[in-house]
Write an enzyme that holds these catalytic residues in place. Sequence first.
Site, PDB file in Angstrom:
ATOM      1  N   HIS A  57     -50.457 -37.522  94.567  1.00 32.51           N
ATOM      2  CA  HIS A  57     -49.042 -37.410  94.214  1.00 32.51           C
ATOM      3  C   HIS A  57     -48.949 -37.085  92.736  1.00 32.51           C
ATOM      4  CE1 HIS A  57     -44.794 -38.348  93.851  1.00 32.51           C
ATOM      5  NE2 HIS A  57     -44.746 -38.252  95.162  1.00 32.51           N
ATOM      6  N   ASP A  88     -46.126 -39.327 103.133  1.00 31.64           N
ATOM      7  CA  ASP A  88     -46.282 -38.472 104.309  1.00 31.64           C
ATOM      8  C   ASP A  88     -47.461 -38.858 105.169  1.00 31.64           C
ATOM      9  OD1 ASP A  88     -44.122 -36.792 103.817  1.00 31.64           O
ATOM     10  OD2 ASP A  88     -45.238 -35.762 102.255  1.00 31.64           O
TER      11      ASP A  88
END
Length: 428
Positions: free
Chosen positions: A306, A363
């Site tokens: 991320h 996700d």
Amino acid sequence: MTTQVATARLSLEGVEYEFPIVEGTEGEKAIDISQLRAKTGHITIDPGYGNTGACKSSITFIDGEKGILSYRGYPIDELAARVDFIEVCHLLIFGHLPDRAELDHFKHDLMHHSLIHEEMKKFFEGYPPSAHPMAILSAMVASLSAYYPERNDDRDEKLNIIRLLAKLKTIAAFSYKKSIGQPYVYPRNDLSYCGDFLHMMFAVPAEPYKVSPVLEHALNLLLVLHADHEQNCSTSTVRMVGSSGANLFASIAAGLCALWGPLHGGANQEVLEMLEAIHRDGSDYQKYVEMAKRKDSGFRLFGFGHRVYKSLDPRANILKHTADRVLDELGHKDPLLDIARELEAVALNDSYFIERKLYPNVDFYSGIIYRAMGIPTNMFTVMFALGRLPGWLAQWKEMKRDPANRINRPRQIYTGENRRAIPTFEQR
Ligand code: ACO
């Protein structure tokens, strides 16, 4: 609100310049370089904007090092445990959690704006059944501006925000029905926001449909966790498009397109397709971890890494436990969940992932839950969009009211040819 706490000094070609340092309410510091070019003739280069604060915002706070996420000061884990998605929408868009009367009013508005204009059903018919639902969703949202023009006053703005919030789930469910060739199911005013969406997705005319409380609860949680994430790629796109004065629907349609990419909201679909591929390949997850480490393989472990989180994504942590619970409650055994757990364990103990601080992101587990809920893989990014919509709306609204807002227009360092003469055909 920010305060000026100190001054940064820049020494450039023998001249000293001063720039204010501003501090946010959580102690984040920034050098305000808005006068840099005017004072020095220089710009900054920051590809991917990793060090660039494009705005001041009071909506969402993230501390990626500590794994903290909060909306309007409320920690995400407490919101996930105690309030529903509609309360979160109100919190993000209007700045406070609604009292009972405000909530009833807000829900009433959302119910009564959930139909789309009948003519818009014809738009769906023009798409091939194989059309990706994100293509339909973004086009339909841009098309709403044809039905609900903005006359630039606050009442229109509020109404269009409500309309979009109410209609996106109808458009999303219609795009699914279109892809499987079933008749569209119209919204019902007696169901909750999540219950109504599930009903529009899964009801068929011949049979009564009863909303499962397990699915309703899981969907509510997923939407709450996705509701905002400060200046991510799609949100920045919404702000950028909106900065030109483009209307709300056009700005959100642009955000939908940005979200679609596999490095952003499209990652949840990629994660599931990756887990399926590993499953088909005999569940040799170690092989895929090794492949992800080799740059020349062109393969990444989707659902890992991320831009902001350099420790566990707090949303992934919540979803990991939710995945277990939802699958248990539905009596669903999914080998992909086992592969996901193994993959996570291997990656978290591997020096490549440890050194780069690559942890599972939101996700990684969301796709497994959506799959258990019966939502098809190509709808995953649409689900993300349903969740992220209140965040985009809140950020768009904040951008519009920010006195510092002006059309977003980055600069560049030109690296092409210097001025030259156009050659004749013989010289080319
Ligand atoms: N698998 C393997 N290696 C990775 C991964 C991954 N998933 N993610 C990053 N890396 C490596 C990079 O190759 C790079 O290595 P290097 O320093 O040796 O060159 C290093 O980790 C840093 O990665 P960057 O791509 O520079 O990090 P950036 O902040 O630009 O990208 C991103 C973040 C896009 C999320 C990236 O981690 C990624 O592609 N992850 C997979 C896609 C994904 O899951 N996206 C969803 C993000 S969450 C969201 O949008 C809701």
